[in-house]
Design a protein around this motif. Structure first.
Motif, PDB file in Angstrom:
ATOM      1  N   PRO A 174       0.822  -1.216   0.000  1.00 19.69           N
ATOM      2  CA  PRO A 174       0.000   0.000   0.000  1.00 19.69           C
ATOM      3  C   PRO A 174       0.853   1.263   0.000  1.00 19.69           C
ATOM      4  CG  PRO A 174       0.056  -0.985   2.185  1.00 19.69           C
ATOM      5  CD  PRO A 174       0.699  -1.968   1.254  1.00 19.69           C
ATOM      6  N   GLY A 175       0.326   2.292  -0.664  1.00 16.80           N
ATOM      7  CA  GLY A 175       1.079   3.532  -0.815  1.00 16.80           C
ATOM      8  C   GLY A 175       0.485   4.692  -0.044  1.00 16.80           C
ATOM      9  N   LYS A 176       0.871   5.873  -0.451  1.00 14.49           N
ATOM     10  CA  LYS A 176       0.515   7.105   0.249  1.00 14.49           C
ATOM     11  C   LYS A 176      -0.991   7.274   0.407  1.00 14.49           C
ATOM     12  CE  LYS A 176       1.068  12.124  -0.140  1.00 14.49           C
ATOM     13  NZ  LYS A 176       1.734  13.222  -0.898  1.00 14.49           N
ATOM     14  N   ALA A 177      -1.748   7.038  -0.663  1.00 18.78           N
ATOM     15  CA  ALA A 177      -3.190   7.300  -0.633  1.00 18.78           C
ATOM     16  C   ALA A 177      -3.908   6.439   0.395  1.00 18.78           C
ATOM     17  CB  ALA A 177      -3.786   7.071  -2.021  1.00 18.78           C
ATOM     18  N   GLU A 178      -3.415   5.218   0.629  1.00 20.93           N
ATOM     19  CA  GLU A 178      -4.073   4.328   1.580  1.00 20.93           C
ATOM     20  C   GLU A 178      -3.510   4.451   2.991  1.00 20.93           C
ATOM     21  OE1 GLU A 178      -5.591   0.346  -0.382  1.00 20.93           O
ATOM     22  OE2 GLU A 178      -3.501   0.696  -0.952  1.00 20.93           O
ATOM     23  N   VAL A 179      -2.198   4.588   3.105  1.00 22.15           N
ATOM     24  CA  VAL A 179      -1.564   4.516   4.422  1.00 22.15           C
ATOM     25  C   VAL A 179      -1.578   5.852   5.155  1.00 22.15           C
ATOM     26  CG1 VAL A 179       0.568   3.967   5.661  1.00 22.15           C
ATOM     27  CG2 VAL A 179      -0.105   2.601   3.673  1.00 22.15           C
ATOM     28  N   ASP A 180      -1.299   6.939   4.462  1.00 23.32           N
ATOM     29  CA  ASP A 180      -1.145   8.228   5.148  1.00 23.32           C
ATOM     30  C   ASP A 180      -2.397   8.668   5.912  1.00 23.32           C
ATOM     31  OD1 ASP A 180       1.307   8.058   3.943  1.00 23.32           O
ATOM     32  OD2 ASP A 180       1.316  10.119   3.197  1.00 23.32           O
ATOM     33  N   PRO A 181      -3.614   8.520   5.351  1.00 22.86           N
ATOM     34  CA  PRO A 181      -4.796   8.892   6.143  1.00 22.86           C
ATOM     35  C   PRO A 181      -4.946   8.053   7.413  1.00 22.86           C
ATOM     36  CG  PRO A 181      -5.351   8.754   3.819  1.00 22.86           C
ATOM     37  CD  PRO A 181      -3.982   8.174   3.963  1.00 22.86           C
ATOM     38  N   LEU A 182      -4.560   6.778   7.359  1.00 19.58           N
ATOM     39  CA  LEU A 182      -4.626   5.934   8.551  1.00 19.58           C
ATOM     40  C   LEU A 182      -3.613   6.390   9.594  1.00 19.58           C
ATOM     41  CD1 LEU A 182      -4.965   2.408   6.888  1.00 19.58           C
ATOM     42  CD2 LEU A 182      -6.776   3.813   7.877  1.00 19.58           C
ATOM     43  N   LEU A 183      -2.429   6.768   9.144  1.00 12.53           N
ATOM     44  CA  LEU A 183      -1.418   7.259  10.078  1.00 12.53           C
ATOM     45  C   LEU A 183      -1.863   8.561  10.731  1.00 12.53           C
ATOM     46  CD1 LEU A 183       1.906   6.589   8.103  1.00 12.53           C
ATOM     47  CD2 LEU A 183       0.869   5.201   9.906  1.00 12.53           C
ATOM     48  N   ALA A 184      -2.552   9.397   9.966  1.00 11.18           N
ATOM     49  CA  ALA A 184      -3.015  10.672  10.511  1.00 11.18           C
ATOM     50  C   ALA A 184      -4.026  10.469  11.634  1.00 11.18           C
ATOM     51  CB  ALA A 184      -3.623  11.519   9.399  1.00 11.18           C
ATOM     52  N   ASP A 185      -4.798   9.370  11.566  1.00 12.90           N
ATOM     53  CA  ASP A 185      -5.818   9.084  12.583  1.00 12.90           C
ATOM     54  C   ASP A 185      -5.343   8.100  13.645  1.00 12.90           C
ATOM     55  OD1 ASP A 185      -7.597  10.734  11.257  1.00 12.90           O
ATOM     56  OD2 ASP A 185      -8.465   9.102  10.069  1.00 12.90           O
ATOM     57  N   LEU A 186      -4.102   7.652  13.560  1.00 10.32           N
ATOM     58  CA  LEU A 186      -3.627   6.573  14.426  1.00 10.32           C
ATOM     59  C   LEU A 186      -3.442   7.021  15.871  1.00 10.32           C
ATOM     60  CD1 LEU A 186      -2.705   3.575  14.315  1.00 10.32           C
ATOM     61  CD2 LEU A 186      -0.374   4.428  13.946  1.00 10.32           C
ATOM     62  N   GLY A 187      -3.007   8.249  16.069  1.00  9.69           N
ATOM     63  CA  GLY A 187      -2.725   8.712  17.421  1.00  9.69           C
ATOM     64  C   GLY A 187      -1.610   7.907  18.051  1.00  9.69           C
ATOM     65  N   ASP A 188      -1.828   7.451  19.308  1.00  9.03           N
ATOM     66  CA  ASP A 188      -0.800   6.674  19.997  1.00  9.03           C
ATOM     67  C   ASP A 188      -1.053   5.172  19.906  1.00  9.03           C
ATOM     68  OD1 ASP A 188      -3.012   6.456  21.594  1.00  9.03           O
ATOM     69  OD2 ASP A 188      -2.027   7.092  23.444  1.00  9.03           O
ATOM     70  N   ARG A 189      -1.954   4.776  19.013  1.00  9.66           N
ATOM     71  CA  ARG A 189      -2.228   3.351  18.839  1.00  9.66           C
ATOM     72  C   ARG A 189      -1.121   2.689  18.018  1.00  9.66           C
ATOM     73  NH1 ARG A 189      -8.038   3.245  16.188  1.00  9.66           N
ATOM     74  NH2 ARG A 189      -7.122   4.998  15.036  1.00  9.66           N
ATOM     75  N   ARG A 190      -1.024   1.357  18.129  1.00  8.23           N
ATOM     76  CA  ARG A 190      -0.021   0.655  17.342  1.00  8.23           C
ATOM     77  C   ARG A 190      -0.590   0.226  16.004  1.00  8.23           C
ATOM     78  NH1 ARG A 190       2.398  -4.479  20.264  1.00  8.23           N
ATOM     79  NH2 ARG A 190       2.855  -2.793  21.717  1.00  8.23           N
ATOM     80  N   LEU A 191       0.317  -0.062  15.084  1.00 10.03           N
ATOM     81  CA  LEU A 191      -0.042  -0.460  13.728  1.00 10.03           C
ATOM     82  C   LEU A 191       0.446  -1.882  13.501  1.00 10.03           C
ATOM     83  CD1 LEU A 191      -1.268   0.779  11.095  1.00 10.03           C
ATOM     84  CD2 LEU A 191       1.084   1.302  10.413  1.00 10.03           C
ATOM     85  N   VAL A 192      -0.458  -2.761  13.091  1.00  9.95           N
ATOM     86  CA  VAL A 192      -0.105  -4.155  12.820  1.00  9.95           C
ATOM     87  C   VAL A 192      -0.240  -4.400  11.319  1.00  9.95           C
ATOM     88  CG1 VAL A 192      -0.714  -6.571  13.207  1.00  9.95           C
ATOM     89  CG2 VAL A 192      -0.823  -4.930  15.101  1.00  9.95           C
ATOM     90  N   VAL A 193       0.831  -4.864  10.702  1.00 10.59           N
ATOM     91  CA  VAL A 193       0.848  -5.138   9.265  1.00 10.59           C
ATOM     92  C   VAL A 193       0.767  -6.643   9.053  1.00 10.59           C
ATOM     93  CG1 VAL A 193       2.133  -4.894   7.110  1.00 10.59           C
ATOM     94  CG2 VAL A 193       2.239  -3.078   8.842  1.00 10.59           C
ATOM     95  N   VAL A 194      -0.293  -7.090   8.387  1.00  8.74           N
ATOM     96  CA  VAL A 194      -0.442  -8.498   8.026  1.00  8.74           C
ATOM     97  C   VAL A 194      -0.204  -8.605   6.528  1.00  8.74           C
ATOM     98  CG1 VAL A 194      -1.935 -10.528   8.064  1.00  8.74           C
ATOM     99  CG2 VAL A 194      -2.176  -8.777   9.840  1.00  8.74           C
ATOM    100  N   GLY A 195       0.875  -9.271   6.135  1.00 13.47           N
ATOM    101  CA  GLY A 195       1.183  -9.342   4.710  1.00 13.47           C
ATOM    102  C   GLY A 195       2.571  -9.887   4.471  1.00 13.47           C
ATOM    103  N   THR A 196       3.170  -9.457   3.382  1.00  8.50           N
ATOM    104  CA  THR A 196       4.501  -9.904   2.987  1.00  8.50           C
ATOM    105  C   THR A 196       5.556  -8.922   3.480  1.00  8.50           C
ATOM    106  OG1 THR A 196       4.464  -8.677   0.906  1.00  8.50           O
ATOM    107  CG2 THR A 196       3.497 -10.900   0.889  1.00  8.50           C
ATOM    108  N   ASP A 197       6.823  -9.320   3.331  1.00  9.88           N
ATOM    109  CA  ASP A 197       7.911  -8.397   3.656  1.00  9.88           C
ATOM    110  C   ASP A 197       7.809  -7.128   2.808  1.00  9.88           C
ATOM    111  OD1 ASP A 197       8.739 -10.393   5.335  1.00  9.88           O
ATOM    112  OD2 ASP A 197      10.611 -10.831   4.269  1.00  9.88           O
TER     113      ASP A 197
END
Length: 223
Positions: A31-54
């Motif tokens: 995933p690139g900027k259009a998908e990830v950046d809005p999620l990061l903007a709303d993440l706050g102090d929560r953690r991010l879990v990536v399920v996928g490939t390297d």
């Protein structure tokens, strides 16, 4: 513990569901900027879990770098492949259930994030080859001539930043030379480059990998 689970690509499992303070967001492969950046903007102090490939983790780490969130965001990684180089490098489970538990509840360590000179990052394995050229790890000449393969990874042993392995095939097997340092630079006959399973679109005659000034906060240990 609260966070967002990024289910990348065609990742499907009944274990990947909302609950326990985590919400699942389905995104595309790498995933690139259009998908990830809005999620990061709303993440706050929560953690991010990536399920996928390297490669998916690589893409998310790049967005953390670009948005200057590396020092703030804790990242859990759930590899979908048992052959994940990131999992092997950092001792992460490849069983989906165990990996999800660790990613959601484990403690984070700061691990080296490696960058390249074309705007990318490396979280697991980078490789070139076959290759002919001259390569340096910091001030040490690690290659002068041909090699079957060059491999670079972040340094899992707390060194200067990265590990360089030069593989040369011989009549009676192969010889592997390992060097550690902060940066690797190569000038060569155009060669194919791969970073975290993703091939660079064209052969390159110059390439550099080097440790970034900020580390990735990767979940590795259980509480």
């Amino acid at each position: 513990m609260r966070g967002i689970v990024l289910a990348c690509g065609n990742t499907q499992s009944p274990l990947i569901t909302d609950g326990d303070g985590f919400e699942v967001r389905r995104v595309s492969e790498r995933p690139g900027k259009a998908e990830v950046d809005p999620l990061l903007a709303d993440l706050g102090d929560r953690r991010l879990v990536v399920v996928g490939t390297d490669g998916d983790l690589n893409a998310v780490a790049l967005r953390l770098l670009r948005t200057e969130r590396l020092t703030e965001v804790v990242v859990g990684y759930v590899p979908v492949s048992p052959k994940s180089q990131v999992a092997e490098l950092w001792g992460l489970p490849t069983d989906l259930g165990r990996a999800l538990d660790l990613a959601r509840t484990g403690d984070a360590d700061r691990v080296p994030l490696v960058r390249d000179d074309v705007g990318g990052v490396l979280v697991g394995l980078g490789s070139l080859g076959p290759v002919r050229g001259v390569g340096y790890c910091d001030d040490t000449v690690v290659l002068r001539g041909p090699a079957s393969r060059l491999e670079v990874t972040p340094d899992p042993d707390g060194g200067a930043g990265l590990v360089v392995r030069v593989v040369q095939r011989r009549l009676l097997g192969r010889k592997t030379t390992t060097t550690t340092g902060r940066a690797f630079q190569l000038g060569c006959v155009p060669a194919h480059v791969e970073s975290d399973g993703h091939a660079h679109p064209r052969p390159m005659s110059k390439w550099t990998w080097y440790r970034h000034t900020e580390d990735l906060r990767l979940v590795r240990g259980m509480r």
